[in-house]
Design a protein around this motif. Structure first.
Motif, PDB file in Angstrom:
ATOM      1  N   GLY A   1       0.914  -1.194   0.094  1.00 55.72           N
ATOM      2  CA  GLY A   1       0.146  -0.044  -0.016  1.00 55.72           C
ATOM      3  C   GLY A   1       0.896   1.315  -0.048  1.00 55.72           C
TER       4      GLY A   1
ATOM      5  N   TYR B   1      -2.471  -4.861   9.697  1.00 57.74           N
ATOM      6  CA  TYR B   1      -2.589  -3.590   8.933  1.00 57.74           C
ATOM      7  C   TYR B   1      -1.101  -3.101   9.201  1.00 57.74           C
ATOM      8  CZ  TYR B   1      -7.471  -4.723   9.880  1.00 57.74           C
ATOM      9  OH  TYR B   1      -8.456  -5.562  10.266  1.00 57.74           O
ATOM     10  N   CYS B   2      -0.907  -2.265   8.019  1.00 52.00           N
ATOM     11  CA  CYS B   2       0.337  -1.698   8.151  1.00 52.00           C
ATOM     12  C   CYS B   2       0.277  -0.360   9.036  1.00 52.00           C
ATOM     13  CB  CYS B   2       0.580  -0.947   6.815  1.00 52.00           C
ATOM     14  SG  CYS B   2       1.991   0.330   6.504  1.00 52.00           S
ATOM     15  N   GLU B   3       1.449   0.007   9.944  1.00 53.91           N
ATOM     16  CA  GLU B   3       1.222   1.132  10.704  1.00 53.91           C
ATOM     17  C   GLU B   3       1.498   2.358  10.076  1.00 53.91           C
ATOM     18  OE1 GLU B   3       3.501  -1.271  10.585  1.00 53.91           O
ATOM     19  OE2 GLU B   3       5.584  -0.679  11.231  1.00 53.91           O
ATOM     20  N   MET B   4       1.924   2.518   8.826  1.00 51.15           N
ATOM     21  CA  MET B   4       1.997   3.778   7.956  1.00 51.15           C
ATOM     22  C   MET B   4       0.673   4.325   7.510  1.00 51.15           C
ATOM     23  SD  MET B   4       3.830   6.290   7.371  1.00 51.15           S
ATOM     24  CE  MET B   4       5.599   5.839   7.249  1.00 51.15           C
ATOM     25  N   CYS B   5      -0.080   3.475   6.692  1.00 55.22           N
ATOM     26  CA  CYS B   5      -1.024   3.418   5.897  1.00 55.22           C
ATOM     27  C   CYS B   5      -2.476   2.778   6.254  1.00 55.22           C
ATOM     28  CB  CYS B   5      -0.861   3.407   4.442  1.00 55.22           C
ATOM     29  SG  CYS B   5      -0.703   1.870   4.031  1.00 55.22           S
ATOM     30  N   GLY B   6      -2.454   1.859   7.080  1.00 56.04           N
ATOM     31  CA  GLY B   6      -3.507   1.258   7.600  1.00 56.04           C
ATOM     32  C   GLY B   6      -3.965   0.175   6.445  1.00 56.04           C
ATOM     33  N   SER B   7      -3.442   0.012   5.484  1.00 54.38           N
ATOM     34  CA  SER B   7      -3.691  -1.186   4.482  1.00 54.38           C
ATOM     35  C   SER B   7      -3.452  -2.539   5.033  1.00 54.38           C
ATOM     36  CB  SER B   7      -3.342  -0.929   3.146  1.00 54.38           C
ATOM     37  OG  SER B   7      -1.891  -0.925   3.206  1.00 54.38           O
ATOM     38  N   THR B   8      -4.073  -3.216   4.546  1.00 52.82           N
ATOM     39  CA  THR B   8      -4.235  -4.928   5.089  1.00 52.82           C
ATOM     40  C   THR B   8      -2.839  -5.397   4.600  1.00 52.82           C
ATOM     41  OG1 THR B   8      -6.762  -4.873   5.096  1.00 52.82           O
ATOM     42  CG2 THR B   8      -5.296  -6.948   5.372  1.00 52.82           C
TER      43      THR B   8
ATOM     44  N   ARG C   1      -9.817 -11.529  10.449  1.00 52.90           N
ATOM     45  CA  ARG C   1      -9.162 -10.498  11.141  1.00 52.90           C
ATOM     46  C   ARG C   1     -10.030 -10.011  12.283  1.00 52.90           C
ATOM     47  NH1 ARG C   1      -7.915  -9.439   5.893  1.00 52.90           N
ATOM     48  NH2 ARG C   1      -9.692  -7.959   5.623  1.00 52.90           N
ATOM     49  N   SER C   2      -9.574  -9.540  13.470  1.00 48.40           N
ATOM     50  CA  SER C   2     -10.457  -9.215  14.483  1.00 48.40           C
ATOM     51  C   SER C   2      -9.685  -8.020  15.234  1.00 48.40           C
ATOM     52  CB  SER C   2     -10.624 -10.260  15.473  1.00 48.40           C
ATOM     53  OG  SER C   2      -9.473 -10.864  15.833  1.00 48.40           O
ATOM     54  N   PRO C   3     -10.204  -7.449  16.113  1.00 44.86           N
ATOM     55  CA  PRO C   3      -9.652  -6.166  16.773  1.00 44.86           C
ATOM     56  C   PRO C   3      -8.159  -6.589  17.572  1.00 44.86           C
ATOM     57  CG  PRO C   3     -11.789  -5.989  16.820  1.00 44.86           C
ATOM     58  CD  PRO C   3     -11.630  -7.397  16.494  1.00 44.86           C
TER      59      PRO C   3
ATOM     60  N   PRO D   1      -6.347  -4.479  20.352  1.00 41.48           N
ATOM     61  CA  PRO D   1      -6.178  -3.540  20.915  1.00 41.48           C
ATOM     62  C   PRO D   1      -4.677  -3.216  21.514  1.00 41.48           C
ATOM     63  CG  PRO D   1      -8.281  -4.306  21.849  1.00 41.48           C
ATOM     64  CD  PRO D   1      -7.534  -5.446  21.027  1.00 41.48           C
TER      65      PRO D   1
ATOM     66  N   ALA E   1      -2.094  -1.150  19.828  1.00 43.34           N
ATOM     67  CA  ALA E   1      -2.330   0.322  19.370  1.00 43.34           C
ATOM     68  C   ALA E   1      -1.148   1.284  19.358  1.00 43.34           C
ATOM     69  CB  ALA E   1      -3.102   0.932  20.826  1.00 43.34           C
TER      70      ALA E   1
ATOM     71  N   TYR F   1       0.012   2.116  16.106  1.00 48.03           N
ATOM     72  CA  TYR F   1      -0.633   3.135  15.166  1.00 48.03           C
ATOM     73  C   TYR F   1      -0.720   4.455  15.818  1.00 48.03           C
ATOM     74  CZ  TYR F   1      -1.727  -1.414  13.320  1.00 48.03           C
ATOM     75  OH  TYR F   1      -1.639  -2.501  12.576  1.00 48.03           O
TER      76      TYR F   1
ATOM     77  N   THR G   1      -9.450   2.070  19.654  1.00 46.81           N
ATOM     78  CA  THR G   1      -8.196   1.859  18.888  1.00 46.81           C
ATOM     79  C   THR G   1      -8.366   1.283  17.487  1.00 46.81           C
ATOM     80  OG1 THR G   1      -8.179  -0.389  20.020  1.00 46.81           O
ATOM     81  CG2 THR G   1      -6.911   1.207  21.144  1.00 46.81           C
TER      82      THR G   1
ATOM     83  N   LEU H   1      -6.704   3.907  12.543  1.00 49.29           N
ATOM     84  CA  LEU H   1      -6.275   4.184  11.005  1.00 49.29           C
ATOM     85  C   LEU H   1      -6.685   2.969   9.951  1.00 49.29           C
ATOM     86  CD1 LEU H   1      -3.972   5.520   9.166  1.00 49.29           C
ATOM     87  CD2 LEU H   1      -2.474   4.005  10.158  1.00 49.29           C
ATOM     88  N   PRO H   2      -6.431   1.854  10.240  1.00 47.57           N
ATOM     89  CA  PRO H   2      -6.843   0.776   9.465  1.00 47.57           C
ATOM     90  C   PRO H   2      -8.252   0.757   9.103  1.00 47.57           C
ATOM     91  CG  PRO H   2      -5.917  -0.289  11.285  1.00 47.57           C
ATOM     92  CD  PRO H   2      -5.592   1.147  11.542  1.00 47.57           C
TER      93      PRO H   2
ATOM     94  N   ARG I   1      -9.010   4.014   6.815  1.00 48.98           N
ATOM     95  CA  ARG I   1      -8.756   3.317   5.384  1.00 48.98           C
ATOM     96  C   ARG I   1      -9.808   2.598   4.962  1.00 48.98           C
ATOM     97  NH1 ARG I   1      -3.843   3.212   2.462  1.00 48.98           N
ATOM     98  NH2 ARG I   1      -4.368   2.000   0.511  1.00 48.98           N
TER      99      ARG I   1
ATOM    100  N   ASP J   1     -16.769  -6.811  13.128  1.00 50.65           N
ATOM    101  CA  ASP J   1     -15.919  -7.973  13.283  1.00 50.65           C
ATOM    102  C   ASP J   1     -14.655  -7.752  13.304  1.00 50.65           C
ATOM    103  OD1 ASP J   1     -18.182  -9.564  13.845  1.00 50.65           O
ATOM    104  OD2 ASP J   1     -18.386 -10.249  11.818  1.00 50.65           O
ATOM    105  N   GLU J   2     -14.249  -6.919  12.290  1.00 53.94           N
ATOM    106  CA  GLU J   2     -12.773  -6.579  11.901  1.00 53.94           C
ATOM    107  C   GLU J   2     -12.236  -5.520  12.771  1.00 53.94           C
ATOM    108  OE1 GLU J   2     -12.104  -5.806   7.765  1.00 53.94           O
ATOM    109  OE2 GLU J   2      -9.920  -5.811   8.006  1.00 53.94           O
TER     110      GLU J   2
END
Lengths: 412, 160
Positions: A343, A357-364, A373-375, A377, A380, A383, B86, B89-90, B93, B150-151
């Motif tokens: 990304g 996710y990428c810490e720079m752009c957030g893309s997968t 994928r799940s949260p 925290p 953090a 990011y 939290t 960012l992702p 996006r 979910d994500e």
């Protein structure tokens, strides 16, 4: 006698004695015994001892006259026409075969070739000749492999100088690239590779391999591709931070016509690491090595132009080397564990600890594309969501922009 | 709730042949035809115009009819999610990526709530089109709410 002279001539060339090799080949060619494919092979080797384009072309034409269907001669002529390569005084042929092992047996198996291409400099395996006294089947043209198909083993010579390679599989069509490190790192543009993680690299016609995009710098339109090949001889680069106006340039597009121009005079400020050119029409998507009038590598051509003119910009070779070193250090520091983010081009640390996710752009990240994928925290910190001061409204620590909480928009 | 919008550049002087009340009646006819209890759905605290709120599947749909600078608009919104604390960012996006994929609707945020959103001038609006818009927004909300939850976590708007 003529076979013997030819064999000795080729051996002399392989050992680096060009003058002696040329002399012996000329002796061999005086004889009428040398006919057809063998005569063509002798001329092809003789061409390797020539420095000028005209002399090489004359040898290739003789080879074609002796053996009109000779694939190697045809390819060399096409290459000479298409790339308009500068002289190759610093890249004289290296032995394609260093030992005296017996020649391979006649081989009709599909996918095998008994001729080694070794890059733009062009070398030919003498195995065919030695098996001979010249049996015809050993001069059969190499079998064709479909483009973009991964070879079982890349057919290349580590001692050859690959001025350009072709890059396929990107979003903007075929592009070019060139080696910048001996461990097989290629430079091209981000425009060429786009968001791909894998591309096809063509060393020469019908000789391709799959390679990984390992880092890109979109702000400089630069990308690096790792081929896994060992390349002992690189293009000779010149560390000149600023290129003088009106300096002649030649940019090479892989297997296509060269592009000529100058360093363009401009009154507007040019960003560091870029140089303006008078080239406006690229023969591919970019990533072309740019040489000065002494055939020294000075940069890479990109597809980028400014808003008011069609002339494209190049990236200074200094910047390319600097970013290659940056990538190398980055990669070494993490033991090669970082994950490339297509990304934004960075090497992601979040991915190494289970982040999706990428810490720079957030893309997968590619490693998380096909997983549930799940949260998370606990990640953090990657990011920037561990601000000391929480939002007084929602209590989150994601930070503020223009005085507003990035989560709830509360104006502090 | 009414979002602010860009100032219309033209058409301010076009005669409005139909009043807001007329369009409100049309919307109520549509809602009635799709089984919404008008009495329950009607919002009484809308400052400028009319509003309704009802459920469609798992989604909550809000409809507003209002007049801004001499021009009438219908807004159809579906609040779907309170964003998590939290991983923004992702998530942001992803919302932008999804935004590019939606047809005739968009994703947006108001405070900490993610909305699926459609807005259209009232002029020329008929019952068929209004129904299509409501169905479209409800469909997107229904598809996206659990997917995002979910994500990325957070909390469904429809949950207490």
């Amino acid at each position: 006698m003529s076979f013997r002279s030819m064999e000795q001539g080729i051996a002399a060339i392989q050992s680096g004695n060009m003058a002696e090799g040329a002399r012996l080949l000329r002796i061999a060619l005086r004889s009428d015994d040398l006919k057809g494919p063998l005569r063509a092979t002798a001329y092809l080797w003789l061409a390797e001892t020539k420095k000028s384009r005209e002399e090489k072309m004359a040898c290739y034409n003789e080879a074609m006259a002796a053996d009109p269907g000779n694939q190697h001669a045809r390819e060399r002529i096409a290459l000479l026409y298409s790339t308009d390569l500068p002289p190759v005084s610093d890249t004289q042929p290296q032995p394609a075969i260093k030992d005296n092992t017996p020649p391979p047996p006649p081989d009709n198996m599909p996918g095998r070739t008994n001729t080694q291409h070794t890059g733009d400099t062009g070398h030919f395996d003498t195995g065919a000749l030695r098996s001979a006294g010249g049996t015809q089947q050993n001069h059969a043209p190499p079998s064709q492999r479909a483009p973009h198909q991964r070879p079982q083993t890349p057919n290349y010579n580590p001692n050859a100088v690959y001025r350009t390679v072709g890059i396929f599989g990107g979003p903007n069509g075929r592009g070019s690239g060139f080696f910048v490190t001996r461990d097989g790192l290629l430079a091209t543009t981000r425009f060429v590779v786009g968001g791909e993680t894998q591309v096809t690299v063509e060393l020469e016609p019908n000789n391709t391999l799959q390679a990984q995009v390992v880092r890109s710098f979109p702000e400089l339109d630069l990308a690096f591709i790792h081929t896994g090949l060992t390349v002992n001889r690189l293009l000779q680069g010149q560390a000149t931070p600023v290129l003088p106006d009106n300096m002649p340039l030649t940019a090479l597009a892989h297997q296509r016509r060269a592009m000529s121009g100058y360093v363009r005079q401009t009154r507007s400020d040019t960003k560091a690491d870029w140089f303006p050119t008078t080239i406006s029409d690229l023969n591919d998507a970019g990533g072309n090595p740019v040489f000065n009038d002494r055939h020294v590598l000075i940069g890479m051509l990109t597809h980028n132009a400014n808003r008011t003119s069609p002339y494209v910009y190049g990236i200074n070779i200094n910047a390319i080397y600097r970013f290659a070193e940056h990538y190398s250090q980055e990669s070494r520091s993490a033991g090669g564990q970082l994950i490339y983010c297509p990304g934004c081009g960075i090497l992601s640390r979040a991915g190494t600890v289970g982040g999706y996710y990428c810490e720079m752009c957030g893309s997968t990240l590619p490693t998380a594309e096909n997983v549930r994928r799940s949260p998370l925290p606990q990640l953090a910190r990657f990011y920037g969501e561990t601000m000391h001061r929480p939002c007084p409204n929602c209590d989150s620590r994601v930070g503020f922009f223009n005085g507003a909480c990035l989560r709830c928009g509360y104006q502090i | 709730m009414l979002f602010s919008r860009r100032k219309p550049e033209e058409d301010n002087q076009q005669p409005r042949t139909l009043t807001l009340e007329h369009y409100a009646a049309t919307v109520e006819q549509i809602l009635h035809s799709i089984g919404v209890d008008i009495g329950q759905a009607r919002l009484n605290d809308v400052e400028q115009g009319f509003g309704w709120s009802f459920r469609r599947g798992s989604a909550i749909i809000e409809i507003y009819i209002s007049e801004q600078e001499g021009r009438g608009y219908m807004q159809v919104l579906a609040p779907i999610l309170h964003v998590p604390a939290t991983g923004l960012l992702p998530m942001y996006r992803r919302l932008l990526e999804l935004n590019l994929q939606l047809t005739n609707a968009s994703l947006g945020m108001y405070f900490d709530v993610v909305y699926v959103f459609n807005e259209r001038p009232l002029q020329g609006l008929d019952a068929q089109e209004a129904n299509n818009i409501i169905t479209l927004v409800a469909g997107y909300a229904d598809d996206l709410d659990n997917q995002l939850l979910d994500e990325f976590g957070g909390r469904l708007y429809s949950q207490a």
